[in-house]
Design an enzyme around this catalytic site. Structure first.
Site, mmCIF file in Angstrom:
data_model
loop_
_atom_site.group_PDB
_atom_site.id
_atom_site.type_symbol
_atom_site.label_atom_id
_atom_site.label_comp_id
_atom_site.label_asym_id
_atom_site.label_seq_id
_atom_site.Cartn_x
_atom_site.Cartn_y
_atom_site.Cartn_z
ATOM 1 N NE ARG A 123 -0.610 -0.948 4.812
ATOM 2 C CZ ARG A 123 -0.477 -0.373 5.963
ATOM 3 N NH1 ARG A 123 -0.747 0.938 6.138
ATOM 4 N NH2 ARG A 123 0.233 -1.149 6.884
ATOM 5 C CG ASN A 124 4.386 2.547 1.627
ATOM 6 O OD1 ASN A 124 4.331 3.780 1.090
ATOM 7 N ND2 ASN A 124 4.755 2.250 2.844
#
Lengths: 325, 73
Positions: free
Chosen positions: A136-137
């Site tokens: 999620r980065n």
């Protein structure tokens, strides 16, 4: 998910038919529908498109405190997953779901593959073993080393960023996709990597969510999944490697975890190292907190290349506000 | 709703061996716990071999066309 499955999931981390399942998936409503058992109800997406048909079996109430404590291991409403539970109605609908047609993924349709599509794709590529990377980065160097270390052991890498609601301070969806396009385009062998996005809302349930992430990637046809430090965690609610330890309770997952310690650039080793391979202390590690990174990008500053590939940094800087506010 | 359980008989000497084993190993609360773990592992191994892919050859051709159009193939 009906009441019976819900009870088994929060108590046993399994569905009522013994399938591993660690997080409840509930359809919560303000009030019960005007329907009787056996009625078929059409569910629509937010845009009004038909999404699924549910064979109605009634409603049940959840105990929010019990849900929070058993699923997240805390009742602290500062935890984003717990806060969401407490803000929900607590009234859930039971019934069997039947998906109607293909859902419009909205943004990034060209990067959204279904499990059937990834399975065919992996077979066409001749990949027998595929490792999934959940993220999620935007990618740092340490993520790249994590992925490449795993790729060295299997046929293919499936980079599967999560798009959807996130917490303030997280990278925006478009930034994550652009950053990965830059990284994969410049630094990955084309025939060893597939990127497809996953439209999913993070729950930050740490170890229990790590198991769900593995189940989802198994459905995409992956044989392995990378589990690093503090997978799906938030704040200090979970021990750094709790998400690795929980896999020991599931001999029947059908997907093998690959565990890695955290990678970082060590100034004394003068290279990328990990907690397992490097004897030096934290003071020798090149690391940036989320706060510092947000400040750097806010000021148009590029992090050092030992921390992030310049092409990735430029892809991030191309966005005026790369973070969720 | 709690999971329902049933009883399976195993030889007493095996039961005794498992009791000794789990006394040394952390993570198993009882012989039943251990036996359940091992059986889940074995059953999953067989199930994995038996599950067919959830699509037909027509599906595969359509999917390949989409994957080609998107540049994946």
């Amino acid at each position: 998910m009906g009441e019976s499955d819900y009870g088994c999931v929060i108590d046993q981390m399994r569905l009522s038919d013994d399938v591993p399942w660690t997080l409840p998936v509930l359809l919560q409503v303000e009030e019960g529908p005007d329907a009787k058992d056996g009625d078929e109800l059409l569910l629509r997406s937010e845009e009004g498109a038909p999404a699924a048909v549910i064979g109605y079996e009634g409603t049940f109430r959840i105990d929010k405190k019990e849900y929070a404590s058993k699923v997240f291991g805390t009742e602290d409403q500062a935890h984003p997953g717990v806060a969401k539970v407490y803000s929900s109605t607590g009234l859930a609908v039971s019934g069997r779901l039947k998906v109607v047609g293909r859902q419009d993924p909205g943004t990034y349709a060209e990067y959204t593959l279904s499990p059937k599509e990834t399975r065919v794709l992996f077979a066409e590529k001749g990949w027998q073993t595929v490792v999934a990377f959940q993220t999620r980065n935007a990618p740092h160097i340490n993520h790249e080393y994590l992925q490449k270390s795993a790729l060295a052991l299997v046929d293919g890498l499936f980079v599967n960023p999560v798009l959807g609601k996130k917490k303030p301070g997280d990278f925006k969806d478009e930034v994550i996709v652009d950053a990965y396009k830059a990284l994969i385009g410049q630094y990955y062998p084309r025939n060893s990597v597939v990127m497809s996005v996953l439209h999913y809302e993070m729950q930050y349930a740490g170890p229990k969510e790590a198991i769900m992430h593995a189940i989802m990637r198994k459905n995409f046809g992956c044989t392995h999944i990378i589990i690093g430090r503090d997978h799906a965690g938030v704040g200090n609610y979970y021990r750094p490697y709790a998400a690795q330890e929980i896999f020991g309770e599931f001999p029947d997952l059908g997907i093998a975890p690959m565990f890695f310690r955290e990678f970082y650039y060590c100034t004394k080793c003068a290279g990328i190292a990990s907690e397992k391979t490097c004897p030096h202390g934290e003071e020798d590690r090149l690391n940036f907190s989320g706060t510092k990174l947000r400040k750097m990008f806010g000021e148009g500053e590029v992090p050092p290349k030992e921390f992030m590939r310049p092409e990735v940094a430029q892809a991030i800087l191309a966005h005026r506000q790369p973070f969720v506010e | 709703m709690p999971t329902k359980y049933t009883t399976v008989s195993i030889p007493q000497p095996l039961h005794a061996k498992i009791e000794k084993l789990i006394a040394k190993k952390r993570g198993f609360k009882s012989v039943s716990d251990y036996v359940t773990y091992v059986l889940r592992e074995v059953v999953a191994m067989h199930e994995t071999k038996e599950v067919p892919e959830p699509f037909t050859s027509t599906d595969v051709e359509e999917i390949k066309q989409r994957l080609k159009a998107l540049g994946y193939l």
